[in-house]
Design a protein around this motif. Sequence first.
Motif, mmCIF file in Angstrom:
data_model
loop_
_atom_site.group_PDB
_atom_site.id
_atom_site.type_symbol
_atom_site.label_atom_id
_atom_site.label_comp_id
_atom_site.label_asym_id
_atom_site.label_seq_id
_atom_site.Cartn_x
_atom_site.Cartn_y
_atom_site.Cartn_z
ATOM 1 N N TRP A 56 13.270 -17.417 52.593
ATOM 2 C CA TRP A 56 12.516 -17.209 51.353
ATOM 3 C C TRP A 56 13.469 -17.155 50.155
ATOM 4 O O TRP A 56 14.631 -16.739 50.282
ATOM 5 C CB TRP A 56 11.742 -15.877 51.440
ATOM 6 C CG TRP A 56 10.545 -15.908 52.358
ATOM 7 C CD1 TRP A 56 9.664 -16.924 52.536
ATOM 8 C CD2 TRP A 56 10.120 -14.844 53.238
ATOM 9 N NE1 TRP A 56 8.697 -16.571 53.446
ATOM 10 C CE2 TRP A 56 8.951 -15.293 53.896
ATOM 11 C CE3 TRP A 56 10.591 -13.562 53.517
ATOM 12 C CZ2 TRP A 56 8.253 -14.510 54.821
ATOM 13 C CZ3 TRP A 56 9.905 -12.779 54.423
ATOM 14 C CH2 TRP A 56 8.744 -13.250 55.073
ATOM 15 N N HIS A 83 7.282 -11.946 49.515
ATOM 16 C CA HIS A 83 7.015 -11.905 50.950
ATOM 17 C C HIS A 83 7.985 -11.008 51.726
ATOM 18 O O HIS A 83 7.648 -10.498 52.795
ATOM 19 C CB HIS A 83 7.018 -13.325 51.537
ATOM 20 C CG HIS A 83 5.980 -14.240 50.934
ATOM 21 N ND1 HIS A 83 4.893 -13.779 50.227
ATOM 22 C CD2 HIS A 83 5.862 -15.611 50.924
ATOM 23 C CE1 HIS A 83 4.154 -14.822 49.818
ATOM 24 N NE2 HIS A 83 4.729 -15.938 50.226
ATOM 25 N N CYS A 101 4.685 -20.598 52.911
ATOM 26 C CA CYS A 101 5.887 -19.751 52.839
ATOM 27 C C CYS A 101 5.579 -18.427 53.504
ATOM 28 O O CYS A 101 6.354 -17.912 54.320
ATOM 29 C CB CYS A 101 6.260 -19.483 51.386
ATOM 30 S SG CYS A 101 6.974 -20.893 50.546
ATOM 31 N N ASN A 116 -0.159 -14.980 46.396
ATOM 32 C CA ASN A 116 0.687 -15.268 45.221
ATOM 33 C C ASN A 116 -0.011 -16.219 44.252
ATOM 34 O O ASN A 116 0.592 -16.739 43.328
ATOM 35 C CB ASN A 116 2.064 -15.798 45.648
ATOM 36 C CG ASN A 116 1.959 -17.015 46.549
ATOM 37 O OD1 ASN A 116 0.921 -17.680 46.588
ATOM 38 N ND2 ASN A 116 3.031 -17.315 47.270
ATOM 39 N N CYS A 122 5.228 -15.142 43.812
ATOM 40 C CA CYS A 122 6.112 -16.286 44.058
ATOM 41 C C CYS A 122 6.951 -16.433 42.803
ATOM 42 O O CYS A 122 6.441 -16.852 41.757
ATOM 43 C CB CYS A 122 5.308 -17.553 44.301
ATOM 44 S SG CYS A 122 6.327 -19.044 44.312
ATOM 45 N N VAL A 123 8.235 -16.095 42.917
ATOM 46 C CA VAL A 123 9.079 -16.097 41.718
ATOM 47 C C VAL A 123 9.484 -17.512 41.315
ATOM 48 O O VAL A 123 9.963 -17.741 40.217
ATOM 49 C CB VAL A 123 10.340 -15.220 41.924
ATOM 50 C CG1 VAL A 123 9.952 -13.763 42.073
ATOM 51 C CG2 VAL A 123 11.142 -15.683 43.148
ATOM 52 N N THR A 124 9.294 -18.459 42.197
ATOM 53 C CA THR A 124 9.755 -19.823 41.931
ATOM 54 C C THR A 124 8.686 -20.670 41.242
ATOM 55 O O THR A 124 8.971 -21.414 40.320
ATOM 56 C CB THR A 124 10.199 -20.487 43.245
ATOM 57 O OG1 THR A 124 11.171 -19.646 43.847
ATOM 58 C CG2 THR A 124 10.799 -21.866 43.011
HETATM 59 S S1 SF4 Z 1 9.308 -17.397 46.017
HETATM 60 FE FE1 SF4 Z 1 7.667 -18.797 46.201
HETATM 61 S S2 SF4 Z 1 8.610 -20.680 46.869
HETATM 62 FE FE2 SF4 Z 1 10.065 -19.078 47.204
HETATM 63 S S3 SF4 Z 1 9.740 -18.428 49.285
HETATM 64 FE FE3 SF4 Z 1 8.508 -17.113 48.036
HETATM 65 S S4 SF4 Z 1 6.522 -18.059 47.997
HETATM 66 FE FE4 SF4 Z 1 7.955 -19.602 48.710
#
Ligand code: SF4
Lengths: 587, 288
Positions: free
Chosen positions: B14, B20, B49, B119, B198-200
């Motif tokens: 991750w 998560h 994820c 998320n 989800c930080v991305t």
């Molecule tokens: S931050 Fe988003 S993209 Fe990264 S592992 Fe977590 S859920 Fe997946």
Amino acid sequence: MTSGSINIAIGGEAGDGILSAGEILCKIFFESGAGLCTYKNFPSRIRGGHTSYSIRAAGGYCSSRSCETDILVAFDEETFDFHNGELKDSSIVIYDPAKVKNIKKPEGCSPTYYEIPFAELASKNFSKHLYKNTVMVGVIAAILNIEDAHIVKGLSALIKAKKGEDVLKINMSACELGMEHYRKIEGAKRLAMPSGKIDAADSLMITGNEAVTLGAIAGGCRFIAAYPISPATEIFEMMCSELPKAGGTAMQAEDEIAAICAAIGAGFAGARSMTSTSGPGLSLMAEAIGLAGCAEVPVVIVDAQRPGPSTGLPTKTEQGDLYHAIFCSHGDIPRIVIAAADVGECFEFAANAFNLAEIYQCPVILLTEQVIAQNKFAAPKFDYSNIEINRGRLLSEAELNKPGYKFLRYEFASDGVSPRAIPSQAGGVHLCNGNEHLESGRITEDPELRRKITDKRMKKIEAAASSKYLPAPKFYGDDAARYGVIVMGSNTGAAVEAIDIISAKTGRRDFKIMQTRSLMPFCVEAAAEFISKREKVFVVENNYSAQLCGLVKMHIPAHGKLVSVLKYDGMSFAAAEIADRLMTEVR
Amino acid sequence: MLTTNELTYGKSTWCPGCGHYAVLNAIQRAVIELGLKKEETVCVSGIGCSSKLPEYLDVYGFHTMHGRSLPHAQGVKLANPELTVINVGGDGDGFAIGCGHFVHAARRNVDITYILMNNQIYSLTKGQTSPTSDRGFITKTSPEGAEEAPVNTLLMALTAGATFVGCGFSSEVTGLGSLIASAVKHKGFSFINVMSPCVTFNKLNTYDSYKKQSYKFEETTGYDPQSYEKAIEAALGYFERKPLGLLFKTETSVFKEVHMSEHPIAPAMQDISDPKKHSNLMERYLRH
Ligand code: SF4
Ligand SMILES: Cc1ncc(C[n+]2csc(CCOP(=O)(O)OP(=O)(O)O)c2C)c(N)n1
């Protein structure tokens, strides 16, 4: 082998009670020692529409319908449209004038007609026209000179248990009334029951769906999840009442995807587990079958085939799911596909499917067809002592915890079959995975390991090909025969009878039959040898696209010799039909 | 007693800061708190994820297929009711492709726990709109902003008949751990919606935004987790204010409970070695 047969067809409106009258007749014939099979032709709705129930009573076990009718019972005029083509000079037609005003006669033959007011007789004597069917049973018993003892047994077997002594008594009198009525007709024709007998004390009368259920429970199935669908529903219904008594559990799923997924979950948890369905359900299950293949979870899928595509013909029969069963789901997975020809094989294959699933840790698809699934057949009693339970490489906790042993769920075993542990076992903790994985089960994208684990999985099919639990092909006829016939499933019985019909007509035994009982893995060597010895080989099957023929061609480069004999009208092949088609082909 | 370390498998993939992690940690805490054994615990997931969680948890696990984890988890539990079954997955997995199964799992009331790692975006497939995305949320597949109304997972759980409904947040691992522990202890289908950023790919629904929106439901006046009405009311307000903690809990009959009490040996543990034991089933088909 059958020594002659008497064929009875009863036609009328759905809801006329034809099915229950048919069942009573079956029971009476069975008690009298006749071999028999039924052929129900009914529409996919609850009321209305023409229904017919055909019974073939034979001097031995039989598993295919006849295309001739000796006694035709018409409760409506539509019956003639459906059955006139089956009549011959010796046939007897009895009809109820209440609904049959115009008799449509067949061309080219002149059967004998008797007008019998079943409904009127019933309502006059028993205040209910409901008993008209039992009056009719009496008439047929009189035509065939059936012994009273068998009639009493047959009636009471079905009626007493369900409706009690009083109702039984009325039915007995209604039956007698029918007999007397017919006997009073001057010069009324009689027909003889076939002279041969089956060993009734060692026989049973059962449908394919019931046989599958018995086989599954005997074979250790303790979990089923399913979604109702014709013509497989009876398996799930019977499992719902019988499985709990054997310590198992049944779950009605919200759809077929959930059904197979729950079955896979239960298989992972260590229960022998299954789902039952038909074509539309199998289509929905495709992705999960791939999961079971990739994650190596044992699961059994019974597909009682009906004609597709789409909703197709829910109450008719076909063999059109073969390609789907063999190829469905993306990617490469190990799977086993077997097809049962009759109720005996339904029982045996259902039981063994669980051995195959557990030994090779993969999905096993058992194909049956509506014609076997929902019709009744007299057959030799099932041999429970022949069933073995083999759980393959399922390890015990002691084995898992042997000093120095490291359990790897997907270990690269030489035959591809890795050791297996189930939740609750200490020392067996692992991840079961539908993502590509390492020997441990954890996810990987390593190219070399991906190749190795794919090889490992697919190797299991080679191992399964020589398993004693995989049904080997069966052969019928002389080895010197010029022509071959390749069949699967329900066409076997009809084809075997067809070559008898042909030899009776021609005096030559020109045909040998190969019944392919496992379609994946396919019996390549046996089929290649079979084909090589023949001038021409006819592949007889119930679908448009010649799927069995296509499968043979995929494995064996003998295409020039193969000729397809196809039928896809929703009806099963009758022996005489196959005989005609084959004789035309070789003329 | 097990430790978090002993319950961890390998190294996770991750992104740093992903919500998560906290869910994994909270599950481990719950397993430890409840004194569960590794071999008696099964973690089932779909694809996403979030669904990778069983890869990093050292108990029995089943990483199944997208959207179908709940049927698998129910099959595991029904085959062996002695097992503790925890089902995890994302909002796409559970409320788009798998939404039908959710409703039926809730009304069927099999004794499993379902933790939704919400998320509000599809992350594994790199940023598309999800059924829980806020209206107007701009993603690669909603360049003009998401048009559909988001699914209210808590409300759906309550109306579908879930017998335990809670809400957690990845920033509150301790609270989430004990919420999961009580969900696992609960007899019946328990559901926890976890805000797991989800930080991305999701720059709208973040730790900060969730923090601002959430409040401790237990601290509201007249808190009563037996009250369905109060739970519904809190769930109705979810899009504005997110109630943390246990919303609702009730005891009703668990699926196959009667059967299980009559048959204490689980289907998976039955002795099946003697097929002849079942030959009596053939009798009804024999001659009279
Ligand atoms: S931050 Fe988003 S993209 Fe990264 S592992 Fe977590 S859920 Fe997946
Ligand atoms: C049948 C199927 N369709 C589509 C996909 C592709 N897919 C994988 S994960 C995913 C969505 C993931 O989102 P979510 O479940 O919310 O989990 P997250 O990654 O956000 O934790 C999709 C569409 C798939 N694996 N299988």
